[in-house]
Design an enzyme around this catalytic site. Structure first.
Site, PDB file in Angstrom:
ATOM      1  N   LYS A   1      -3.064  -2.985  -9.363  1.00 51.23           N
ATOM      2  CA  LYS A   1      -3.328  -2.159  -8.187  1.00 51.23           C
ATOM      3  C   LYS A   1      -3.549  -0.725  -8.652  1.00 51.23           C
ATOM      4  O   LYS A   1      -2.678  -0.121  -9.272  1.00 51.23           O
ATOM      5  CB  LYS A   1      -2.150  -2.216  -7.215  1.00 51.23           C
ATOM      6  CG  LYS A   1      -2.210  -1.164  -6.081  1.00 51.23           C
ATOM      7  CD  LYS A   1      -1.034  -1.267  -5.107  1.00 51.23           C
ATOM      8  CE  LYS A   1      -1.018  -0.093  -4.119  1.00 51.23           C
ATOM      9  NZ  LYS A   1       0.107  -0.146  -3.162  1.00 51.23           N
TER      10      LYS A   1
ATOM     11  N   ASP B   1      -2.014   7.320  -2.424  1.00 40.11           N
ATOM     12  CA  ASP B   1      -1.811   6.564  -1.190  1.00 40.11           C
ATOM     13  C   ASP B   1      -1.235   7.473  -0.106  1.00 40.11           C
ATOM     14  O   ASP B   1      -0.035   7.688  -0.039  1.00 40.11           O
ATOM     15  CB  ASP B   1      -0.866   5.378  -1.460  1.00 40.11           C
ATOM     16  CG  ASP B   1      -0.658   4.525  -0.208  1.00 40.11           C
ATOM     17  OD1 ASP B   1      -1.393   4.728   0.780  1.00 40.11           O
ATOM     18  OD2 ASP B   1       0.234   3.643  -0.245  1.00 40.11           O
TER      19      ASP B   1
ATOM     20  N   LYS C   1       1.301   8.333   6.072  1.00 42.48           N
ATOM     21  CA  LYS C   1       2.710   8.366   5.679  1.00 42.48           C
ATOM     22  C   LYS C   1       3.333   9.688   6.115  1.00 42.48           C
ATOM     23  O   LYS C   1       2.652  10.707   6.132  1.00 42.48           O
ATOM     24  CB  LYS C   1       2.844   8.277   4.149  1.00 42.48           C
ATOM     25  CG  LYS C   1       2.619   6.910   3.557  1.00 42.48           C
ATOM     26  CD  LYS C   1       2.780   6.975   2.043  1.00 42.48           C
ATOM     27  CE  LYS C   1       2.450   5.637   1.394  1.00 42.48           C
ATOM     28  NZ  LYS C   1       3.379   4.556   1.748  1.00 42.48           N
TER      29      LYS C   1
ATOM     30  N   ASP D   1       0.818   5.416  -7.315  1.00 47.21           N
ATOM     31  CA  ASP D   1       0.449   4.137  -6.716  1.00 47.21           C
ATOM     32  C   ASP D   1      -0.618   3.386  -7.523  1.00 47.21           C
ATOM     33  O   ASP D   1      -1.070   2.323  -7.113  1.00 47.21           O
ATOM     34  CB  ASP D   1      -0.014   4.350  -5.268  1.00 47.21           C
ATOM     35  CG  ASP D   1       0.338   3.169  -4.376  1.00 47.21           C
ATOM     36  OD1 ASP D   1       1.207   2.365  -4.770  1.00 47.21           O
ATOM     37  OD2 ASP D   1      -0.281   3.036  -3.304  1.00 47.21           O
TER      38      ASP D   1
ATOM     39  N   ASP E   1      -1.693   1.516   5.796  1.00 50.36           N
ATOM     40  CA  ASP E   1      -0.808   1.829   4.669  1.00 50.36           C
ATOM     41  C   ASP E   1      -0.456   0.583   3.849  1.00 50.36           C
ATOM     42  O   ASP E   1       0.101   0.691   2.759  1.00 50.36           O
ATOM     43  CB  ASP E   1       0.462   2.516   5.188  1.00 50.36           C
ATOM     44  CG  ASP E   1       1.243   3.216   4.080  1.00 50.36           C
ATOM     45  OD1 ASP E   1       0.683   3.364   2.978  1.00 50.36           O
ATOM     46  OD2 ASP E   1       2.390   3.614   4.326  1.00 50.36           O
TER      47      ASP E   1
ATOM     48  N   GLU F   1      -2.334  -1.099   2.039  1.00 48.90           N
ATOM     49  CA  GLU F   1      -3.674  -1.127   1.431  1.00 48.90           C
ATOM     50  C   GLU F   1      -3.710  -1.859   0.090  1.00 48.90           C
ATOM     51  O   GLU F   1      -4.741  -2.382  -0.305  1.00 48.90           O
ATOM     52  CB  GLU F   1      -4.192   0.304   1.250  1.00 48.90           C
ATOM     53  CG  GLU F   1      -3.715   1.027  -0.019  1.00 48.90           C
ATOM     54  CD  GLU F   1      -2.197   1.240  -0.086  1.00 48.90           C
ATOM     55  OE1 GLU F   1      -1.565   1.255   0.984  1.00 48.90           O
ATOM     56  OE2 GLU F   1      -1.650   1.357  -1.200  1.00 48.90           O
TER      57      GLU F   1
ATOM     58  N   ARG G   1      -2.354  -4.676  -0.963  1.00 46.00           N
ATOM     59  CA  ARG G   1      -2.666  -6.103  -0.856  1.00 46.00           C
ATOM     60  C   ARG G   1      -4.125  -6.328  -0.493  1.00 46.00           C
ATOM     61  O   ARG G   1      -4.727  -7.332  -0.862  1.00 46.00           O
ATOM     62  CB  ARG G   1      -1.725  -6.748   0.175  1.00 46.00           C
ATOM     63  CG  ARG G   1      -1.864  -6.188   1.553  1.00 46.00           C
ATOM     64  CD  ARG G   1      -0.669  -6.489   2.443  1.00 46.00           C
ATOM     65  NE  ARG G   1       0.496  -5.677   2.113  1.00 46.00           N
ATOM     66  CZ  ARG G   1       1.680  -5.795   2.739  1.00 46.00           C
ATOM     67  NH1 ARG G   1       1.836  -6.680   3.709  1.00 46.00           N
ATOM     68  NH2 ARG G   1       2.677  -5.025   2.394  1.00 46.00           N
TER      69      ARG G   1
HETATM   70  N1  BES Z   1       2.335   2.135  -2.142  1.00 46.32           N
HETATM   71  C1  BES Z   1       3.121   1.686  -1.051  1.00 46.32           C
HETATM   72  C2  BES Z   1       4.439   1.042  -1.502  1.00 46.32           C
HETATM   73  C3  BES Z   1       5.424   1.950  -2.175  1.00 46.32           C
HETATM   74  C4  BES Z   1       6.391   2.581  -1.450  1.00 46.32           C
HETATM   75  C5  BES Z   1       5.420   2.110  -3.544  1.00 46.32           C
HETATM   76  C6  BES Z   1       7.305   3.392  -2.060  1.00 46.32           C
HETATM   77  C7  BES Z   1       6.336   2.926  -4.170  1.00 46.32           C
HETATM   78  C8  BES Z   1       7.289   3.555  -3.415  1.00 46.32           C
HETATM   79  C9  BES Z   1       2.372   0.666  -0.243  1.00 46.32           C
HETATM   80  O1  BES Z   1       1.006   0.843  -0.194  1.00 46.32           O
HETATM   81  C10 BES Z   1       2.870   0.764   1.156  1.00 46.32           C
HETATM   82  O2  BES Z   1       2.653   1.771   1.763  1.00 46.32           O
HETATM   83  N2  BES Z   1       3.533  -0.294   1.624  1.00 46.32           N
HETATM   84  C11 BES Z   1       4.069  -0.332   2.929  1.00 46.32           C
HETATM   85  C12 BES Z   1       3.626  -1.625   3.560  1.00 46.32           C
HETATM   86  C13 BES Z   1       3.892  -1.710   5.030  1.00 46.32           C
HETATM   87  C14 BES Z   1       3.011  -0.749   5.774  1.00 46.32           C
HETATM   88  C15 BES Z   1       3.648  -3.118   5.476  1.00 46.32           C
HETATM   89  C16 BES Z   1       5.581  -0.261   2.820  1.00 46.32           C
HETATM   90  O3  BES Z   1       6.142  -0.861   1.907  1.00 46.32           O
HETATM   91  O4  BES Z   1       6.187   0.434   3.639  1.00 46.32           O
HETATM   92 ZN    ZN Z   2       0.167   1.799  -1.808  1.00 46.61          ZN
HETATM   93 MN    MN Z   3       0.402   2.189   1.318  1.00 42.23          MN
END
Ligand code: BES
Ligand code: ZN
Ligand code: MN
Length: 520
Positions: free
Chosen positions: A284, A289, A296, A307, A366, A368, A370
């Site tokens: 990834k 992000d 966010k 990210d 967010d 993104e 996946r």
């Molecule tokens: N890049 C983030 C996940 C992340 C969070 C990595 C904190 C490192 C530290 C990912 O893209 C994300 O935002 N995931 C969301 C998914 C949700 C919206 C279903 C999450 O985990 O809150």
């Molecule tokens: Zn992310």
């Molecule tokens: Mn995200």
């Protein structure tokens, strides 16, 4: 920093810092308490240095407990400017991870002090060969000496605090097979330096590392190591139908890329030998992000330059694989994009038709990672038809909450691959731990208007994300590593002072080495 393997008595040469691991022994009998044990050759060395080590131990100030360190300044004998005592804990429990940490602590301390020439006396752990011990020392040394200082205008001068040591010597009393020990250390240096490459990429700020710069960095590594590198730009991605990757990258002024790194090891397949199996590593590569339109909060956005740590790990692992020239065909696939809000950004409510033909309802922009991996995994599986593939991604906050910075979550559709990852984690100190992947998790991703949706809510975030990915791997053996917690951290460890960890490089290289052994 140059790492060398040396044999003999440290009294015979000079350093700016000599690190001496000291263990505790004698505690197995219930009545006796374990005590620091200063090895005989060190006692002799210490006499020449004026007895500082003896005094430190006798005073009780240094207990040799695991993780303990004490810096001493010998007043006699000018050969070693500093002596760093390192606690190993119980001698019988000494393992590779403890050895790695010893060396990391030594080199981190040496760098803080501005010591240029450093030596570490090799311990002799019961369960490790000299070659394994040298590898652990070399890895720890290279990683412990790492700092991200590319953007500091004032560079540390030679011999001044903060300057990376120029030489680290691993000192053994004697060696039975010095050549194989040297080879082992040299290979470990390759792996650890590759992990530093991954850290550098992940630590790079997002304004200097848009997808195009990540692609350039991959190209540079390829050029230096003999990998081939192909970068698909926006127009080619459009032509080929990478609509999910394009959707996520659509909000950014910096267009997305698909980066493919390839190592063709093992030469041309001989008639008598099976062709080297194809294996894929998928990363990834979200260079920043913001969350996109599902923006966010400021607090969670600050570290999102990391990210693309999964992508960084893939670049680092491929670099090592090339330099080690593993007899495998390894393909790295990186989906690089920046997730930004704008008039051209993808929206909640959008339905995206992916490369595989499956449709995704976007319920949260967010989620993104996946979405870009959907195209990358399908491409890896269908184009390269690998024996197996592993993706690495900072995918979910849920994993960070569950595992913190210490462990990588592993999920997938193949028990054997997951077990191999567990074993490789144990061997390298980059621990992986399983999380469940059940039909229920896939059900949480069901959409009323498309084949699946991209966000399943708060429950079991790591598992529902993996369940989403599973739709795009077909029947390829696959494992997913969620490094959201382990990929970067604000916690200090002997290996690093926070920021990117480069986690996964050692792990994946070890996984591939085991694959080589299996095929032999
Ligand atoms: N890049 C983030 C996940 C992340 C969070 C990595 C904190 C490192 C530290 C990912 O893209 C994300 O935002 N995931 C969301 C998914 C949700 C919206 C279903 C999450 O985990 O809150
Ligand atoms: Zn992310
Ligand atoms: Mn995200």
């Amino acid at each position: 920093m140059k790492i060398t393997v040396k044999t003999g008595d440290p009294a015979g040469f000079s350093t700016d810092l000599l690190a001496i691991p000291i263990g505790r022994s004698g505690g197995h009998d219930k009545r006796a308490e374990a005590k620091p044990r200063v090895p005989r050759p060190i006692q002799a060395l210490d006499r020449g240095l004026g007895g500082v080590i003896r005094s430190a131990v006798a005073s009780g100030d240094f207990d040799a407990r695991r993780g303990e360190k004490l810096l001493l300044y010998p007043t006699k004998g000018q050969s070693h400017k500093r002596v760093l005592l390192l606690g190993m804990g119980e001698e019988n429990d000494l393992d590779a991870e403890t050895v790695r940490r010893l060396a990391a602590t030594a080199l981190s301390e040496a760098r803080d002090k501005g010591a240029a020439r450093v030596a570490i006396r090799a311990p002799s752990p019961r369960g490790l060969t000299a070659a394994e011990c040298a590898a652990a020392l070399a890895e720890g040394a290279v990683l412990g000496a790492y700092r991200f200082d590319a953007y500091r205008s004032k560079k540390a001068e030679k011999g001044k605090k903060g300057r990376e040591p120029s030489a680290a010597m691993l000192v053994f009393d004697a060696l039975e097979k010095p050549a194989s020990v040297r080879r082992s250390a040299a290979n470990a240096v390759i792996v650890a330096e590759s992990q530093r490459v991954a850290r550098d990429l992940s630590n790079e700020p997002p304004n200097s590392l848009p997808p195009s710069a990540l692609a350039r960095a991959a190209r540079r590594v390829a050029r230096e190591t003999g990998l081939t590198c192909r970068v698909m730009h926006k127009s080619e991605l459009e032509k080929r139908g990478f609509s999910a990757l394009l959707a996520v990258g659509g909000g950014s002024a910096c267009p997305p890329n698909l980066i493919v790194l390839e190592h063709r090891g093992g030469g041309a397949p001989a008639k008598s030998r099976r062709a080297a199996p194809t294996l894929c590593l998928v990363g990834k590569g979200i260079t920043f992000d913001s969350g996109g339109l599902s923006l966010k909060p400021a607090q969670s956005m600050g570290d999102m330059k990391h990210d693309m740590s999964g992508a960084a790990t893939v670049v680092g692992a491929l670099r090592a694989v090339a330099l080690l020239d593993l007899p495998l065909h390894v393909v790295g696939v990186i989906a690089a994009a920046e997730n930004m809000p704008s008039g051209s950004a993808y929206r909640p409510g959008d339905i995206v038709r992916t490369l595989s033909g499956h449709t995704i309802e976007i319920t949260n922009t967010d989620a993104e990672g996946r979405v870009v991996l959907a195209d990358a995994l399908h491409y890896a599986a269908s184009h390269w038809k690998p024996e197996w593939m592993v993706d690495v991604a900072t995918l979910t906050g849920a994993t960070m909450v569950a595992f913190g910075p210490w462990v990588t979550a592993a999920l997938g559709n193949d028990e054997k691959l997951l077990e191999a990852l567990r074993a490789a984690g144990q061997a390298t100190g980059e621990l992986t731990w399983p999380m469940p992947l059940l039909p229920e998790h896939r059900r949480a991703m069901a959409s009323t208007v498309a084949d699946l949706k991209n966000s399943g809510g708060r429950d079991a975030g790591a598992s529902t994300a993996a369940a989403f990915l599973k739709d795009f791997v077909g029947d390829t053996r696959w494992a997913h590593l969620d490094i959201a917690g382990s990929g970067w951290t604000t916690t200090r460890s002997p290996y690093h002072r926070g920021g990117a960890t480069g986690v996964g490089v050692r792990l994946l290289v070890e996984l591939l080495r085991r694959e080589v052994q299996q095929n032999a």
